[in-house]
Design an enzyme around this catalytic site. Structure first.
Site, PDB file in Angstrom:
ATOM      1  N   ASN A   8       0.883  -1.177   0.000  1.00 40.74           N
ATOM      2  CA  ASN A   8       0.000   0.000   0.000  1.00 40.74           C
ATOM      3  C   ASN A   8       0.914   1.218   0.000  1.00 40.74           C
ATOM      4  O   ASN A   8       1.465   1.598   1.032  1.00 40.74           O
ATOM      5  CB  ASN A   8      -0.900  -0.031   1.237  1.00 40.74           C
ATOM      6  CG  ASN A   8      -1.890   1.121   1.258  1.00 40.74           C
ATOM      7  OD1 ASN A   8      -1.825   2.027   0.427  1.00 40.74           O
ATOM      8  ND2 ASN A   8      -2.799   1.096   2.209  1.00 40.74           N
ATOM      9  N   ARG A 101      -2.460  -2.043  -3.617  1.00 40.53           N
ATOM     10  CA  ARG A 101      -3.661  -1.221  -3.467  1.00 40.53           C
ATOM     11  C   ARG A 101      -3.519  -0.015  -4.396  1.00 40.53           C
ATOM     12  O   ARG A 101      -2.534   0.713  -4.334  1.00 40.53           O
ATOM     13  CB  ARG A 101      -3.792  -0.737  -2.027  1.00 40.53           C
ATOM     14  CG  ARG A 101      -4.923   0.236  -1.869  1.00 40.53           C
ATOM     15  CD  ARG A 101      -5.029   0.761  -0.459  1.00 40.53           C
ATOM     16  NE  ARG A 101      -6.188   1.632  -0.369  1.00 40.53           N
ATOM     17  CZ  ARG A 101      -6.152   2.849   0.144  1.00 40.53           C
ATOM     18  NH1 ARG A 101      -5.038   3.361   0.606  1.00 40.53           N
ATOM     19  NH2 ARG A 101      -7.245   3.573   0.192  1.00 40.53           N
ATOM     20  N   HIS A 190     -13.151   2.758  -0.633  1.00 41.85           N
ATOM     21  CA  HIS A 190     -13.198   1.739   0.428  1.00 41.85           C
ATOM     22  C   HIS A 190     -13.784   0.418  -0.100  1.00 41.85           C
ATOM     23  O   HIS A 190     -14.268  -0.404   0.686  1.00 41.85           O
ATOM     24  CB  HIS A 190     -14.081   2.158   1.621  1.00 41.85           C
ATOM     25  CG  HIS A 190     -13.469   3.182   2.527  1.00 41.85           C
ATOM     26  ND1 HIS A 190     -14.242   4.066   3.234  1.00 41.85           N
ATOM     27  CD2 HIS A 190     -12.185   3.467   2.845  1.00 41.85           C
ATOM     28  CE1 HIS A 190     -13.452   4.844   3.964  1.00 41.85           C
ATOM     29  NE2 HIS A 190     -12.197   4.509   3.718  1.00 41.85           N
ATOM     30  N   ARG A 251     -12.733  15.183   7.375  1.00 39.18           N
ATOM     31  CA  ARG A 251     -13.481  15.611   6.177  1.00 39.18           C
ATOM     32  C   ARG A 251     -14.928  15.923   6.525  1.00 39.18           C
ATOM     33  O   ARG A 251     -15.544  15.240   7.355  1.00 39.18           O
ATOM     34  CB  ARG A 251     -13.464  14.508   5.112  1.00 39.18           C
ATOM     35  CG  ARG A 251     -12.089  14.196   4.593  1.00 39.18           C
ATOM     36  CD  ARG A 251     -12.170  13.190   3.434  1.00 39.18           C
ATOM     37  NE  ARG A 251     -10.901  12.497   3.303  1.00 39.18           N
ATOM     38  CZ  ARG A 251     -10.769  11.164   3.222  1.00 39.18           C
ATOM     39  NH1 ARG A 251     -11.828  10.384   3.233  1.00 39.18           N
ATOM     40  NH2 ARG A 251      -9.572  10.640   3.124  1.00 39.18           N
ATOM     41  N   GLU A 394      -8.274  -5.362   4.898  1.00 43.73           N
ATOM     42  CA  GLU A 394      -8.083  -5.009   3.491  1.00 43.73           C
ATOM     43  C   GLU A 394      -6.874  -5.711   2.884  1.00 43.73           C
ATOM     44  O   GLU A 394      -6.891  -6.095   1.715  1.00 43.73           O
ATOM     45  CB  GLU A 394      -7.976  -3.485   3.359  1.00 43.73           C
ATOM     46  CG  GLU A 394      -9.317  -2.812   3.669  1.00 43.73           C
ATOM     47  CD  GLU A 394      -9.227  -1.314   3.867  1.00 43.73           C
ATOM     48  OE1 GLU A 394      -9.381  -0.584   2.888  1.00 43.73           O
ATOM     49  OE2 GLU A 394      -9.008  -0.877   5.014  1.00 43.73           O
TER      50      GLU A 394
END
Ligand code: ADP
Length: 408
Positions: A8, A101, A190, A251, A394
């Site tokens: 990643n 990823r 996601h 956010r 993940e």
């Protein structure tokens, strides 16, 4: 042993994890960071794997080194050195594949994809849509291909799972020509986590994925919720970028776009100022001064009114989306919570679903509060909708998809 390496990669750091896919256990993981700075750092952790049946790997040894790491290629050499020094040996059991990823697959990539020079060009071209992420992901891919030239490399896209959205769910109601020429639409993110959690939920309940209507709340620092019908994503809260939707750590999530016009005109804020405001200084941080829900909870206990409001705004948005997705799906069989907040904050889970008794959702307070860690049911036996906590993984999902592509 079938080792798969998962990468990643960010712009100045990358994370890696080596998994044995025969057991789906993690053998080693690490973080190479501060790439390009005068002094970089590399952390490598080796996990001892118990031999007596399935149980999570446990932490065995971690070593951190500090040294200059000028670029990603140098970073991969540092990683290889760490494997050589502390194990497991990649020369004795080299990875059979490397999974990467990749944040944005645009409308082009709807499944994990074997990386070829053409795929690299496409990932690079999609940097128009993800200028912070795709170039960084690509830097990791290029460096990893140098470090492991002989094995298949596979790209697993955050957006891919949501490529099943139908036009009414992904189209913004703006001028169609403007939208088309700039590829403005909802993509969703996601996806790897939403796919993993929805499949894990079906497997755990022993029910066919194809028959289940599911809502998955991925509540981490970034947060999104997805409506999943028969294993297909039919709606998701993140949109053109990961800014849309739920209130997140830093956010804003959904906001009237005219607020930006107002701040530009009245406060003289530039596009970059607004980007920074909504992505980095909003959400829980903007409302209460911390992006961490644990601080918000502590603030509420102290009687801090800003923390209280932040929590209430956060929960209000969760309820709005829960209701919307129940309507889009025509009801749900399963609602799951995952990621840092979803897995660890019973208060949030209970509050998010508290008003849904009319829809057959009944959270059991004791089950919800139990300090267990694995996948578990937190609804009552009488609840028509099964509510679960599902720890996401993940890296494992990327490794699974990588192996399936490498073997095909
Ligand atoms: P990321 O989105 O960066 O992968 P995570 O999924 O790890 O993040 O979620 C991180 C967030 O989870 C933290 O910022 C914090 O708000 C929340 N969190 C972590 N542990 C707890 C806990 N024990 N209780 C409540 N919230 C927690």
């Amino acid at each position: 042993m079938t080792p798969v390496l998962v990468i990643n990669s960010g712009s100045s750091s990358f994370k890696y994890q080596l998994l044995d896919m025969d057991t789906e256990r993690t053998l080693a993981s690490g973080l190479v960071e501060r790439i390009g700075e005068p002094v970089g750092a590399a952390r490598h952790t080796v996990y001892a794997t118990p031999t007596d049946g399935p149980s999570p790997a446990f932490l065995d040894a971690t070593r951190t080194r500090e040294l200059p790491i000028p670029d990603h290629t140098a970073g991969f050499q540092v990683m290889l050195d760490a494997f050589a020094a502390d194990g497991p040996s990649l020369t004795e059991t080299p990875p059979v594949a490397v999974g990467h990823r990749v944040v944005h697959g645009g409308a082009r990539f709807f499944e994990p994809t074997l990386i070829t020079p053409l795929v690299e060009i496409n990932i690079d071209e999609l940097s128009v849509l993800a200028p912070l992420h795709n170039p960084a992901n690509l830097a990791g891919i290029v460096a990893a291909r140098t470090a492991f030239p002989a094995v298949p490399h596979v790209a697993v896209f955050d957006t891919a799972f949501h490529q099943t959205l139908e036009p009414p769910a992904y189209t913004y109601a703006i001028d169609v020509d403007v939208a088309a020429s700039h590829r403005i639409r909802r993509y969703g993110f996601h996806g790897t986590s939403h796919k993993f959690v929805s499949e894990a939920a079906a497997a755990f309940l022993g029910r066919p994925l194809a028959e289940l209507k599911q809502i998955v709340f991925h509540l981490g620092n970034g947060a999104s919720v997805t409506a999943i019908d028969g294993g297909r994503s039919v709606d998701t809260s993140m949109g053109f970028t990961p800014l849309e939707g739920l209130v997140m750590g830093t956010r804003s999530g959904d906001i009237d776009p005219a607020v930006l016009f107002q701040l530009a005109r009245r406060a003289g804020m530039t596009i970059d100022d607004l980007d920074e405001l909504l992505n980095k200084r909003s959400g829980l941080l903007g409302l209460a001064g911390s992006n961490d829900l644990r601080d918000i909870r502590a603030g509420i206990e102290r009687g801090d009114v800003r923390a209280r409001l932040a929590f209430d705004v956060y929960v209000h948005r969760l309820r709005s989306y829960a209701g919307a997705y129940l309507a889009q799906l025509g009801g749900a069989d399963v609602i799951s919570f995952t990621a840092g907040v979803g897995e660890n904050a019973p208060l949030v889970r209970a509050a998010a679903l508290a008003t849904l008794g009319f829809a057959g959702v009944e959270v059991d307070p004791e089950r919800n509060a139990a300090p267990e860690r694995g996948i578990r049911i937190i609804s009552t036996d009488a609840s028509a909708v099964t509510v679960l906590v599902v720890p996401t993984d993940e890296e494992l999902e990327i490794a699974r998809q990588t192996l399936s592509v490498a073997r095909s």
